[in-house]
Design a protein around this motif. Structure first.
Motif, short mmCIF file in Angstrom:
data_model
loop_
_atom_site.label_atom_id
_atom_site.label_comp_id
_atom_site.label_asym_id
_atom_site.label_seq_id
_atom_site.Cartn_x
_atom_site.Cartn_y
_atom_site.Cartn_z
N THR A 1 -81.00 3.37 2.21
CA THR A 1 -80.08 3.81 1.17
C THR A 1 -78.81 2.96 1.28
OG1 THR A 1 -80.95 6.05 1.29
CG2 THR A 1 -78.83 5.77 0.18
N VAL B 1 -81.66 3.15 -3.60
CA VAL B 1 -82.66 3.58 -2.62
C VAL B 1 -83.81 2.58 -2.62
CG1 VAL B 1 -84.22 5.43 -1.93
CG2 VAL B 1 -82.01 5.99 -2.94
N THR C 1 -75.55 4.10 -5.65
CA THR C 1 -76.47 4.44 -4.58
C THR C 1 -77.82 3.85 -4.94
OG1 THR C 1 -75.29 6.51 -4.15
CG2 THR C 1 -77.51 6.31 -3.26
#
Length: 181
Positions: A137, A149, A147
């Motif tokens: 992450t 991932v 963010t």
């Protein structure tokens, strides 16, 4: 002190640090190993379902065919999911950028400046640890992907350390010594 001495003193001491060439540190995509755990569990459940269907419902042939059809659909779904994950995502880490490409028919490319990365974490399930993969992450100040991932990354600790190391080096290179504000 004459004008030339003053001009020399006012120049930045280390101009070369701003002109460093961009070098690729890592490139990768989704690892097949990330689905090994799912495949093991699905294989055990598939064999169990087929054995139960054959032992208890052998006289009812349509029930056995139904179980075989359901098992086949589940495996086809898993293979399609693997193909999608494998072909739809590409990552590249350079000394200055993290590039994330997604899509199969139409491709979207997003670049995150390494200096904008605030935090890098990784996690691994028990199967991930067994097969050497994991999820990273990346938290950044990037507007499109604050963010990001990254699923199914092989050698996850090394890659997470590469991203974090590139972030630290770029901040030092540009003279930014504050980790996060």
């Amino acid at each position: 002190m004459d004008k030339d001495d003053f001009t020399d003193k006012m120049k930045p001491q280390d101009d070369r640090r701003r002109d460093d060439p961009e070098e690729q540190l890592w490139a990768g995509n989704y690892s097949v190993k990330d689905m090994y755990g799912t495949w093991i569990i699905t294989a055990v459940l598939s064999v169990t379902a087929l054995v139960v269907a054959c032992v208890f419902f052998l006289a009812m042939f349509p029930v056995v065919l139904g179980v075989i059809a359901v098992v086949a659909v589940i495996w086809i779904f898993l293979l399609c999911r693997l193909a999608w994950r494998k072909w739809s995502v590409q990552y590249e880490l350079t000394t200055q950028r993290f590039v994330h490409q997604s899509g199969i028919l139409s491709r979207t490319t997003d670049r995150i400046e390494v200096i904008d990365i605030d935090d890098v974490t990784f996690n691994q399930s028990i199967f991930d640890r067994m097969f050497g993969v994991g999820t990273i992450t990346v938290t950044s100040s990037d507007r499109t992907h604050p963010t990001l991932v990254l699923d199914g990354i092989e050698d996850v600790k090394r890659v997470a350390d590469l991203i974090d190391g590139a972030r630290r080096k770029e901040r030092i290179r540009r003279g930014i010594h504050i980790e996060a504000v």
